[in-house]
Design a protein around this motif. Structure first.
Motif, PDB file in Angstrom:
ATOM      1  N   GLY A   1      92.892  60.489  59.901  1.00 52.67           N
ATOM      2  CA  GLY A   1      93.045  59.231  60.790  1.00 52.67           C
ATOM      3  C   GLY A   1      92.123  57.976  60.610  1.00 52.67           C
ATOM      4  O   GLY A   1      91.955  56.876  61.194  1.00 52.67           O
ATOM      5  N   LYS A   2      91.302  58.170  59.484  1.00 54.33           N
ATOM      6  CA  LYS A   2      90.047  57.282  59.188  1.00 54.33           C
ATOM      7  C   LYS A   2      90.205  56.631  57.722  1.00 54.33           C
ATOM      8  O   LYS A   2      90.853  57.256  56.879  1.00 54.33           O
ATOM      9  CB  LYS A   2      88.800  57.977  59.297  1.00 54.33           C
ATOM     10  N   GLU A   3      89.589  55.532  57.587  1.00 59.67           N
ATOM     11  CA  GLU A   3      89.676  54.859  56.253  1.00 59.67           C
ATOM     12  C   GLU A   3      88.621  55.689  55.305  1.00 59.67           C
ATOM     13  O   GLU A   3      87.652  56.372  55.713  1.00 59.67           O
ATOM     14  CB  GLU A   3      89.215  53.474  56.235  1.00 59.67           C
ATOM     15  N   ARG A   4      88.979  55.924  53.778  1.00 59.38           N
ATOM     16  CA  ARG A   4      88.028  56.276  52.993  1.00 59.38           C
ATOM     17  C   ARG A   4      86.690  55.520  53.057  1.00 59.38           C
ATOM     18  O   ARG A   4      86.587  54.412  53.249  1.00 59.38           O
ATOM     19  CB  ARG A   4      88.636  56.207  51.669  1.00 59.38           C
ATOM     20  N   GLU A   5      85.610  56.235  52.994  1.00 65.51           N
ATOM     21  CA  GLU A   5      84.236  55.608  52.978  1.00 65.51           C
ATOM     22  C   GLU A   5      83.184  55.998  51.803  1.00 65.51           C
ATOM     23  O   GLU A   5      83.336  57.348  51.400  1.00 65.51           O
ATOM     24  CB  GLU A   5      83.455  55.780  54.329  1.00 65.51           C
ATOM     25  N   GLY A   6      82.437  55.132  51.436  1.00 67.24           N
ATOM     26  CA  GLY A   6      81.705  55.561  50.379  1.00 67.24           C
ATOM     27  C   GLY A   6      80.628  56.460  51.105  1.00 67.24           C
ATOM     28  O   GLY A   6      79.858  56.250  51.986  1.00 67.24           O
ATOM     29  N   VAL A   7      80.191  57.439  50.199  1.00 71.70           N
ATOM     30  CA  VAL A   7      78.949  58.321  50.651  1.00 71.70           C
ATOM     31  C   VAL A   7      77.696  58.172  49.768  1.00 71.70           C
ATOM     32  O   VAL A   7      76.846  57.938  50.160  1.00 71.70           O
ATOM     33  CB  VAL A   7      79.525  59.817  50.610  1.00 71.70           C
ATOM     34  N   SER A   8      77.931  58.275  48.315  1.00 68.33           N
ATOM     35  CA  SER A   8      76.866  58.104  47.510  1.00 68.33           C
ATOM     36  C   SER A   8      77.359  57.667  46.181  1.00 68.33           C
ATOM     37  O   SER A   8      78.575  57.896  45.866  1.00 68.33           O
ATOM     38  CB  SER A   8      76.178  59.588  47.573  1.00 68.33           C
ATOM     39  N   CYS A   9      76.347  57.179  45.217  1.00 68.36           N
ATOM     40  CA  CYS A   9      76.646  56.969  43.991  1.00 68.36           C
ATOM     41  C   CYS A   9      75.440  57.306  43.046  1.00 68.36           C
ATOM     42  O   CYS A   9      74.508  57.148  43.440  1.00 68.36           O
ATOM     43  CB  CYS A   9      77.044  55.467  43.684  1.00 68.36           C
ATOM     44  N   ILE A  10      75.765  57.584  41.983  1.00 68.84           N
ATOM     45  CA  ILE A  10      74.731  57.841  40.791  1.00 68.84           C
ATOM     46  C   ILE A  10      75.173  56.885  39.730  1.00 68.84           C
ATOM     47  O   ILE A  10      76.167  57.106  39.054  1.00 68.84           O
ATOM     48  CB  ILE A  10      74.354  59.188  40.545  1.00 68.84           C
ATOM     49  N   SER A  11      74.230  55.945  39.290  1.00 63.95           N
ATOM     50  CA  SER A  11      74.465  55.306  38.110  1.00 63.95           C
ATOM     51  C   SER A  11      74.247  55.914  36.607  1.00 63.95           C
ATOM     52  O   SER A  11      73.905  56.967  36.774  1.00 63.95           O
ATOM     53  CB  SER A  11      73.309  54.155  37.964  1.00 63.95           C
ATOM     54  N   SER A  12      74.837  55.381  35.703  1.00 66.51           N
ATOM     55  CA  SER A  12      74.702  55.874  34.412  1.00 66.51           C
ATOM     56  C   SER A  12      73.637  55.662  33.716  1.00 66.51           C
ATOM     57  O   SER A  12      73.223  56.255  32.676  1.00 66.51           O
ATOM     58  CB  SER A  12      75.888  55.807  33.637  1.00 66.51           C
ATOM     59  N   SER A  13      73.076  54.281  33.933  1.00 60.27           N
ATOM     60  CA  SER A  13      72.005  53.887  32.960  1.00 60.27           C
ATOM     61  C   SER A  13      70.787  54.312  33.248  1.00 60.27           C
ATOM     62  O   SER A  13      70.127  55.040  32.384  1.00 60.27           O
ATOM     63  CB  SER A  13      71.839  52.374  33.152  1.00 60.27           C
ATOM     64  N   ASP A  14      70.374  54.405  34.553  1.00 61.79           N
ATOM     65  CA  ASP A  14      68.953  54.988  34.731  1.00 61.79           C
ATOM     66  C   ASP A  14      68.829  56.040  35.766  1.00 61.79           C
ATOM     67  O   ASP A  14      67.792  56.273  36.367  1.00 61.79           O
ATOM     68  CB  ASP A  14      67.843  53.888  35.215  1.00 61.79           C
ATOM     69  N   GLY A  15      70.323  56.465  36.286  1.00 62.23           N
ATOM     70  CA  GLY A  15      70.171  57.541  37.195  1.00 62.23           C
ATOM     71  C   GLY A  15      69.848  57.162  38.699  1.00 62.23           C
ATOM     72  O   GLY A  15      69.556  58.067  39.411  1.00 62.23           O
ATOM     73  N   SER A  16      70.097  55.782  38.679  1.00 59.11           N
ATOM     74  CA  SER A  16      69.556  55.498  40.290  1.00 59.11           C
ATOM     75  C   SER A  16      70.672  56.004  41.304  1.00 59.11           C
ATOM     76  O   SER A  16      71.687  56.131  40.943  1.00 59.11           O
ATOM     77  CB  SER A  16      69.665  53.773  40.256  1.00 59.11           C
ATOM     78  N   THR A  17      70.162  56.431  42.445  1.00 58.95           N
ATOM     79  CA  THR A  17      71.071  56.746  43.653  1.00 58.95           C
ATOM     80  C   THR A  17      71.217  56.200  44.813  1.00 58.95           C
ATOM     81  O   THR A  17      70.273  55.202  44.942  1.00 58.95           O
ATOM     82  CB  THR A  17      70.674  58.113  43.797  1.00 58.95           C
ATOM     83  N   TYR A  18      72.492  56.030  45.132  1.00 56.40           N
ATOM     84  CA  TYR A  18      72.652  55.206  46.570  1.00 56.40           C
ATOM     85  C   TYR A  18      73.344  56.171  47.570  1.00 56.40           C
ATOM     86  O   TYR A  18      74.168  57.175  47.217  1.00 56.40           O
ATOM     87  CB  TYR A  18      73.714  53.997  46.224  1.00 56.40           C
ATOM     88  N   TYR A  19      72.791  55.835  48.788  1.00 53.19           N
ATOM     89  CA  TYR A  19      73.574  56.823  50.002  1.00 53.19           C
ATOM     90  C   TYR A  19      73.967  55.817  51.011  1.00 53.19           C
ATOM     91  O   TYR A  19      73.318  55.127  51.335  1.00 53.19           O
ATOM     92  CB  TYR A  19      72.310  57.852  50.258  1.00 53.19           C
ATOM     93  N   SER A  20      75.078  56.577  51.726  1.00 51.43           N
ATOM     94  CA  SER A  20      75.320  55.660  52.960  1.00 51.43           C
ATOM     95  C   SER A  20      74.108  56.125  54.049  1.00 51.43           C
ATOM     96  O   SER A  20      73.708  57.093  54.163  1.00 51.43           O
ATOM     97  CB  SER A  20      76.717  56.128  53.426  1.00 51.43           C
ATOM     98  N   ASP A  21      74.300  55.272  55.092  1.00 55.83           N
ATOM     99  CA  ASP A  21      73.263  55.685  56.123  1.00 55.83           C
ATOM    100  C   ASP A  21      73.578  57.032  56.879  1.00 55.83           C
ATOM    101  O   ASP A  21      72.470  57.814  57.242  1.00 55.83           O
ATOM    102  CB  ASP A  21      73.196  54.405  57.200  1.00 55.83           C
ATOM    103  N   SER A  22      74.844  57.295  56.811  1.00 55.54           N
ATOM    104  CA  SER A  22      75.049  58.387  57.615  1.00 55.54           C
ATOM    105  C   SER A  22      74.867  59.968  56.942  1.00 55.54           C
ATOM    106  O   SER A  22      74.730  60.794  57.496  1.00 55.54           O
ATOM    107  CB  SER A  22      76.590  58.513  57.716  1.00 55.54           C
ATOM    108  N   VAL A  23      74.567  59.732  55.596  1.00 56.58           N
ATOM    109  CA  VAL A  23      74.169  60.792  54.912  1.00 56.58           C
ATOM    110  C   VAL A  23      72.843  60.839  54.298  1.00 56.58           C
ATOM    111  O   VAL A  23      72.185  61.954  53.787  1.00 56.58           O
ATOM    112  CB  VAL A  23      75.043  61.334  53.753  1.00 56.58           C
ATOM    113  N   LYS A  24      72.085  59.821  54.446  1.00 54.81           N
ATOM    114  CA  LYS A  24      70.808  59.599  53.653  1.00 54.81           C
ATOM    115  C   LYS A  24      69.928  60.446  54.262  1.00 54.81           C
ATOM    116  O   LYS A  24      69.753  60.963  55.650  1.00 54.81           O
ATOM    117  CB  LYS A  24      70.375  58.276  53.992  1.00 54.81           C
TER     118      LYS A  24
END
Length: 122
Positions: free
Chosen positions: A42-65
């Motif tokens: 019943g909810k929209e798809r949401e982004g959780v995390s991502c890892i870049s290819s270039s330098d391995g930078s990582t990103y997280y949503s506030d809900s999982v950080k």
């Protein structure tokens, strides 16, 4: 044929851990950024995390950080999402997606896996 396959989902109690895997076939994963998304009923798809290819930078949503950790093993052509301190609200189908750079929107990504179910319940 480019393909992403998620695995590692399942049923876990609150406070428990799971490690999701996103394995690539038909292409080399190390040139792609990999994002993890989730969709609860019943909810929209949401982004959780991502890892870049270039330098391995990582990103997280506030809900999982602080609870989830994304990593990649290019020798295995696989990206992982380590999920700790799981909560019932983490229950969802989890998808991995690939594109050249990380993006916050699902529309950004060209390639998607089929998803794996994660259920957090006592």
């Amino acid at each position: 044929q480019l393909q992403l396959v998620e695995s590692g989902g399942g049923l876990v109690q609150p406070g428990g851990s799971l490690r999701l895997s996103c394995a690539a076939s038909g292409f080399t994963l190390d040139v792609y950024a990999i994002g993890w998304f989730r969709q609860a009923p019943g909810k929209e798809r949401e982004g959780v995390s991502c890892i870049s290819s270039s330098d391995g930078s990582t990103y997280y949503s506030d809900s999982v950080k602080g609870r989830f950790t994304i990593s990649r093993d290019n020798t295995k052509n696989t990206v992982y999402l380590q999920m700790n301190a799981l909560k019932p609200e983490d229950t969802a189908v989890y998808f991995c997606a690939a594109d050249l750079v990380c993006g916050s929107s699902e529309d950004w990504y060209d390639y998607w896996g089929q998803g794996t179910q994660v259920t957090v319940s006592s």
